[in-house]
Enzyme design. Structure first.
Site: not given
Ligand code: PNS
Length: 159
Positions: A17, A41, A90, A127
């Site tokens: 990150h 998660k 990745r 993570s």
């Molecule tokens: O590190 P991660 O868990 O892969 O991150 C995922 C994250 C937080 C970027 C994603 O879940 C997100 O954008 N969450 C905010 C809510 C939202 O907008 N969801 C996506 C709609 S398609």
């Protein structure tokens, strides 16, 4: 002002990150690293703990700040005048899901998603993997900064 967001769960933030955040900081006037709740998660660290861990490691980048969000990412982008979402890719296994999210976000708001190739040294890093290794007392010192390594040990020991 070209402003980007690096969103994620960051539970905890890894060198993978941090590499993406640093490289994004060279491409935009301002980068906001935003900790979101990922409803799929369960987390080891609270949002505040995760923000603090990121803050300690991005303080050296003068155009990077840390925030949290709990709604839709596109709403966050609108409210904070963010033009681009930056994500690290990745491997091809990331692609399907990330493309789907990028397209939904584009359709909903016009906010662009920009993908950056993860540095090869970090291509396997996540993570979840860090937490799994740390849980079994594996060595994660090449994957996370020293203070986060310590925080992981304490949290896994129940402290
Ligand atoms: O590190 P991660 O868990 O892969 O991150 C995922 C994250 C937080 C970027 C994603 O879940 C997100 O954008 N969450 C905010 C809510 C939202 O907008 N969801 C996506 C709609 S398609």
């Amino acid at each position: 002002m070209r402003r980007a967001v690096c969103p994620g769960s960051f539970d905890p933030v890894t060198f993978g990150h941090l590499d993406i955040i640093e490289r994004a900081s060279h491409q935009f006037d301002e980068v906001i690293v935003t900790v979101f709740v990922n409803r799929k998660k369960s987390s080891l660290f609270t949002i505040e703990e995760r923000m603090q861990m990121i803050q300690e490691n991005v303080a050296k980048f003068k155009n990077v700040r840390v925030d949290s969000g709990d709604g839709l990412l596109v709403e966050y982008c609108k409210a904070n005048k963010v033009q681009a979402i930056v994500k690290g890719l990745r491997a091809v296994t990331d692609f399907d899901y990330e493309l789907q999210m990028a397209q939904v976000n584009l359709q909903g708001s016009g906010v662009e998603t920009m993908f950056m190739a993860t540095a090869p040294t970090h291509s396997f890093l996540s993570s979840s993997l860090v937490k799994e290794l740390a849980h079994y007392n594996g060595d994660v010192s090449t994957m996370v900064p020293p203070s986060i390594n310590e925080a992981l040990k304490l949290r896994i020991a129940g402290k």
